[in-house]
Enzyme design. Structure first.
Site, PDB file in Angstrom:
ATOM      1  N   ASN A   1      58.942  40.712  57.138  1.00 57.05           N
ATOM      2  CA  ASN A   1      60.161  40.748  56.326  1.00 57.05           C
ATOM      3  C   ASN A   1      61.338  40.814  57.290  1.00 57.05           C
ATOM      4  OD1 ASN A   1      62.284  41.368  54.641  1.00 57.05           O
ATOM      5  ND2 ASN A   1      61.508  43.395  54.026  1.00 57.05           N
ATOM      6  N   TRP A   2      61.998  39.666  57.465  1.00 57.85           N
ATOM      7  CA  TRP A   2      63.086  39.601  58.453  1.00 57.85           C
ATOM      8  C   TRP A   2      64.361  40.292  57.949  1.00 57.85           C
ATOM      9  CZ3 TRP A   2      63.087  33.894  60.755  1.00 57.85           C
ATOM     10  CH2 TRP A   2      61.869  33.668  61.400  1.00 57.85           C
ATOM     11  N   LYS A   3      64.387  40.619  56.650  1.00 51.88           N
ATOM     12  CA  LYS A   3      65.591  41.241  56.052  1.00 51.88           C
ATOM     13  C   LYS A   3      66.819  40.370  56.370  1.00 51.88           C
ATOM     14  CE  LYS A   3      63.240  45.621  56.168  1.00 51.88           C
ATOM     15  NZ  LYS A   3      63.298  47.064  56.234  1.00 51.88           N
TER      16      LYS A   3
ATOM     17  N   HIS B   1      61.843  45.487  46.748  1.00 53.08           N
ATOM     18  CA  HIS B   1      61.904  46.264  47.999  1.00 53.08           C
ATOM     19  C   HIS B   1      62.841  47.454  47.785  1.00 53.08           C
ATOM     20  CE1 HIS B   1      62.787  47.364  52.116  1.00 53.08           C
ATOM     21  NE2 HIS B   1      61.711  46.711  52.471  1.00 53.08           N
TER      22      HIS B   1
ATOM     23  N   GLU C   1      65.051  48.662  49.548  1.00 49.18           N
ATOM     24  CA  GLU C   1      66.460  48.392  49.894  1.00 49.18           C
ATOM     25  C   GLU C   1      67.169  47.688  48.737  1.00 49.18           C
ATOM     26  OE1 GLU C   1      65.712  46.497  53.676  1.00 49.18           O
ATOM     27  OE2 GLU C   1      65.040  48.432  54.470  1.00 49.18           O
TER      28      GLU C   1
ATOM     29  N   GLU D   1      55.317  51.136  50.335  1.00 48.79           N
ATOM     30  CA  GLU D   1      56.259  51.394  51.416  1.00 48.79           C
ATOM     31  C   GLU D   1      57.011  52.687  51.133  1.00 48.79           C
ATOM     32  OE1 GLU D   1      57.396  47.552  53.613  1.00 48.79           O
ATOM     33  OE2 GLU D   1      58.740  47.734  51.921  1.00 48.79           O
TER      34      GLU D   1
ATOM     35  N   GLY E   1      61.917  51.694  58.689  1.00 44.68           N
ATOM     36  CA  GLY E   1      62.927  51.613  59.748  1.00 44.68           C
ATOM     37  C   GLY E   1      63.183  52.928  60.460  1.00 44.68           C
TER      38      GLY E   1
ATOM     39  N   SER F   1      57.547  51.101  59.255  1.00 42.98           N
ATOM     40  CA  SER F   1      57.393  51.393  60.692  1.00 42.98           C
ATOM     41  C   SER F   1      56.038  50.972  61.265  1.00 42.98           C
ATOM     42  CB  SER F   1      57.668  52.877  60.970  1.00 42.98           C
ATOM     43  OG  SER F   1      59.018  53.186  60.653  1.00 42.98           O
TER      44      SER F   1
ATOM     45  N   GLY G   1      58.730  45.046  58.909  1.00 47.63           N
ATOM     46  CA  GLY G   1      60.165  44.770  59.016  1.00 47.63           C
ATOM     47  C   GLY G   1      60.558  44.544  60.465  1.00 47.63           C
ATOM     48  N   GLY G   2      61.122  45.580  61.086  1.00 43.73           N
ATOM     49  CA  GLY G   2      61.676  45.471  62.438  1.00 43.73           C
ATOM     50  C   GLY G   2      60.757  44.777  63.436  1.00 43.73           C
TER      51      GLY G   2
HETATM   52  P1  PGA Z   1      60.099  48.469  58.922  1.00 48.43           P
HETATM   53  O1  PGA Z   1      60.398  47.849  57.475  1.00 48.43           O
HETATM   54  O2  PGA Z   1      58.814  47.844  59.409  1.00 48.43           O
HETATM   55  O3  PGA Z   1      61.279  48.060  59.772  1.00 48.43           O
HETATM   56  O4  PGA Z   1      59.988  49.938  58.748  1.00 48.43           O
HETATM   57  C1  PGA Z   1      59.357  47.593  56.583  1.00 48.43           C
HETATM   58  C2  PGA Z   1      59.919  46.995  55.308  1.00 48.43           C
HETATM   59  O5  PGA Z   1      60.984  47.442  54.865  1.00 48.43           O
HETATM   60  O6  PGA Z   1      59.317  46.087  54.718  1.00 48.43           O
END
Ligand code: PGA
Length: 252
Positions: free
Chosen positions: A8-10, A95, A97, A165, A171, A210, A231-232
């Site tokens: 997930n590149w966000k 998600h 977010e 999640e 993050g 994470s 994500g990251g």
């Molecule tokens: P993260 O994000 O790996 O940066 O913690 C995961 C996500 O939000 O899908």
């Protein structure tokens, strides 16, 4: 069941760097890891270009959100058929977010998942508790309510995917213990089986929050963990490829 590793590149990636990242993932996979489904979810602006960059490889492309309607007066929104038209075959929905930044409710996430299924996209529906909810002993109840409200009827039959999640792990570099991940995934599996019967057994349940190369192997070995939503760490090809390499050959 095959494990699924989804990036997930966000809201990250401009043209050339996004294409470079997608190509590096394809090249790194090469002929290996044919036992893992690999998915990249770039921002809307890059879907078509990333889809072109990975064409002919085993890597699939997904969106990070879609509108519940197919078209109309919804300035700034993107519909499920538009994602499909751009080359996506998957979409991440609900998600945390988006639930936090855009006030997305379970009912809205469900409507989006219905739109995704109607467009022929496979939805990945995200659920997860906040730290306050976990500390209050309500984590499972919160996740069960999110599942009940966010998953549409045809979800299991269409091989939809659930991503657990915990909000406090996203993050932050913090992850739940493997025992806590296992307990939540078992609870999710029980809800899916109760609602969808045999179909619920086939729904992959990803862990997200994470995940990185250094912790992927033990997390991916937890029973009922069907892959990872990353994500990251998905913004670095080597890190992401190492997570793919950590996926088990077959799920139990
Ligand atoms: P993260 O994000 O790996 O940066 O913690 C995961 C996500 O939000 O899908």
């Amino acid at each position: 069941m095959r494990p699924l590793i989804a990036g997930n590149w966000k809201m990250n990636g401009l043209g050339s760097e996004g294409i470079r990242l997608a190509r590096a993932v394809c090249e790194g996979l090469g002929q290996g890891y044919t036992h893992v489904d690999v998915l990249l979810c770039p921002p809307f602006t890059l879907i078509e270009r990333v889809a072109r960059a990975v064409a002919g490889s085993a890597v699939a492309v997904g969106g990070q959100d879609c509108h519940p309607k197919t078209s109309g007066a919804h300035t700034g929104d993107v519909s499920a058929p538009m994602l499909k038209d751009a080359g996506a075959t998957w979409v991440i929905l609900g998600h945390s977010e988006r639930r936090a930044d855009h006030g997305e409710t379970n009912a809205l996430v469900r409507a989006k998942a219905e739109a995704a299924l109607a467009a022929g996209l496979t939805p990945i529906v995200c659920v997860g508790e906040t730290l306050a909810e976990r500390d209050a002993g309500r984590a499972e109840a919160v996740v069960e309510a999110q599942l009940a409200g966010s998953l549409p009827e045809g979800f299991a039959a269409a091989q939809g995917v659930v991503a657990y999640e915990p909000v406090w792990a996203i993050g932050t570099g913090r992850t739940p213990s493997e025992a806590d991940i296992g307990a939540m995934h078992a609870a999710i599996r029980a809800r899916l089986a109760a609602r969808f019967g045999a179909g619920g057994q086939g729904v992959r349940i990803l862990y997200g929050g994470s995940v990185k190369a250094a912790n992927a192997k033990p997390i991916l070995a937890v029973p009922e963990v069907g892959g990872a939503l990353v994500g990251g760490a998905s913004l670095h090809a080597e890190e992401f490829l190492a997570i793919v390499a950590a996926a088990p050959v077959a799920l139990a």
